[in-house]
Design a protein around this motif. Structure first.
Motif, mmCIF file in Angstrom:
data_model
loop_
_atom_site.group_PDB
_atom_site.id
_atom_site.type_symbol
_atom_site.label_atom_id
_atom_site.label_comp_id
_atom_site.label_asym_id
_atom_site.label_seq_id
_atom_site.Cartn_x
_atom_site.Cartn_y
_atom_site.Cartn_z
ATOM 1 N N TYR A 206 -7.309 7.802 -32.050
ATOM 2 C CA TYR A 206 -8.063 6.640 -32.875
ATOM 3 C C TYR A 206 -9.244 5.902 -32.475
ATOM 4 O O TYR A 206 -9.692 5.522 -31.354
ATOM 5 N N ASN A 207 -8.134 5.729 -30.092
ATOM 6 C CA ASN A 207 -8.886 5.157 -29.352
ATOM 7 C C ASN A 207 -10.275 5.705 -28.588
ATOM 8 O O ASN A 207 -11.281 5.568 -28.036
ATOM 9 N N ILE A 208 -10.233 7.131 -28.944
ATOM 10 C CA ILE A 208 -11.659 8.341 -28.884
ATOM 11 C C ILE A 208 -12.703 7.694 -29.801
ATOM 12 O O ILE A 208 -13.033 7.191 -30.889
ATOM 13 N N ASP A 209 -13.845 7.166 -28.547
ATOM 14 C CA ASP A 209 -14.696 6.797 -29.672
ATOM 15 C C ASP A 209 -15.145 7.722 -30.208
ATOM 16 O O ASP A 209 -15.517 9.109 -30.306
ATOM 17 N N SER A 210 -16.034 7.415 -31.979
ATOM 18 C CA SER A 210 -16.157 7.993 -32.500
ATOM 19 C C SER A 210 -15.458 8.396 -33.845
ATOM 20 O O SER A 210 -15.774 9.254 -35.118
ATOM 21 N N VAL A 211 -14.374 9.001 -33.668
ATOM 22 C CA VAL A 211 -13.415 9.480 -34.296
ATOM 23 C C VAL A 211 -12.985 8.266 -35.963
ATOM 24 O O VAL A 211 -12.281 7.455 -35.423
ATOM 25 N N SER A 212 -13.758 9.130 -36.749
ATOM 26 C CA SER A 212 -14.052 8.356 -37.813
ATOM 27 C C SER A 212 -12.466 8.508 -38.949
ATOM 28 O O SER A 212 -11.737 7.552 -39.113
ATOM 29 N N MET A 213 -11.937 9.909 -38.809
ATOM 30 C CA MET A 213 -10.560 9.965 -40.436
ATOM 31 C C MET A 213 -9.333 11.247 -38.904
ATOM 32 O O MET A 213 -10.245 12.069 -37.908
ATOM 33 N N VAL A 214 -8.325 10.543 -39.246
ATOM 34 C CA VAL A 214 -7.072 11.860 -38.368
ATOM 35 C C VAL A 214 -6.337 11.350 -40.028
ATOM 36 O O VAL A 214 -5.501 10.663 -40.602
ATOM 37 N N ASN A 215 -6.146 12.953 -40.437
ATOM 38 C CA ASN A 215 -5.281 13.055 -41.413
ATOM 39 C C ASN A 215 -4.417 13.822 -40.442
ATOM 40 O O ASN A 215 -4.421 15.271 -39.634
ATOM 41 N N ILE A 216 -2.782 13.396 -41.092
ATOM 42 C CA ILE A 216 -1.721 14.721 -40.660
ATOM 43 C C ILE A 216 -0.629 15.026 -42.110
ATOM 44 O O ILE A 216 -0.536 14.328 -42.759
#
Length: 225
Positions: A206-216
């Motif tokens: 999420y610290n990377i710009d433009s990352v909108s969603m992370v699903n595990i």
């Protein structure tokens, strides 16, 4: 000569008494309850199937019934094998450990059907202890990390995943269009627990710009039933 062979094949050499038959079923039921208890103790709540456990108990008793019917009658045993050979079971086994319990039930039913109480008692005790000791052994769960972001962040995500997991994170999916992308990586549970710069991999992404969603997503076999 033909009549002699026919009588030898169609006649049981030893007739089982009613007391012996009853004792066989009592022994099969007791050992079946041991199998029932062992299966319940060695399976977690997510994997445990009460219906399958009941079927294990019934399989033990039914196998004893079949062996009691066959006895020493060679002709009847050959006919029973031929009849059972046309039966096909299409129920999928979700947990490979269930196969061991099925063979255990069949073996107990066979032993009880021929009144081998000492053998089935010692064998079941050894199997029970082994399954209790090894019942807690589970394979490491596999996780999928799905990352959605703008397309210009694709290289940054790839570099972060490579550095964080030292190249052990396998890329499974790379979907993209002119504006966005979706990257899916496969990692193990141990890899996922490792911290990256003192925080979880999810926070790092999420610290990377433009990352909108992370699903595990967990791909554990134990929740597939």
């Amino acid at each position: 000569m033909k009549s002699t062979i026919f009588n030898f094949l169609s006649t049981s050499n030893t007739a089982m008494s009613y007391e012996n038959v009853l004792l066989n079923f009592v022994a099969a039921t007791i050992i079946g309850l041991v199998i029932f208890l062992c299966y319940k103790l060695t399976h977690s709540r997510a994997v445990y199937s009460a219906k399958f456990n009941v079927s294990l108990l019934m399989m033990t008793v039914i196998t004893t019934l079949v062996m009691s019917v066959i006895g020493n009658n060679i002709a009847l045993s050959l006919g029973m094998v031929g009849a059972l050979s046309i039966v096909r079971f299409r129920t999928a086994i979700k947990d490979v450990r269930d196969t061991a319990y099925i063979f255990w039930c069949i073996a107990v039913g066979i032993c009880c059907g021929v009144s081998e109480y000492f053998l089935v008692g010692v064998g079941s005790l050894v199997i029970f202890l082994v399954l209790l000791l090894l019942g807690a052994v589970h394979s490491d769960d596999v996780y999928l990390i799905s990352v959605k972001a703008d397309r210009n962040a694709e290289n940054d995500i790839s570099m972060l995943m490579t550095n964080a997991f030292r190249g052990k994170a396998n890329m499974r999916v790379n979907n993209s269009n002119s504006k966005s992308c979706e990257l899916i990586y496969e990692v193990t549970g141990k890899m996922l627990k490792k911290k990256v710069n003192g925080q979880d991999i999810k926070e790092e992404l999420y610290n990377i710009d433009s990352v909108s969603m992370v699903n595990i997503i967990c791909q554990s076999e134990e929740i597939s039933r």
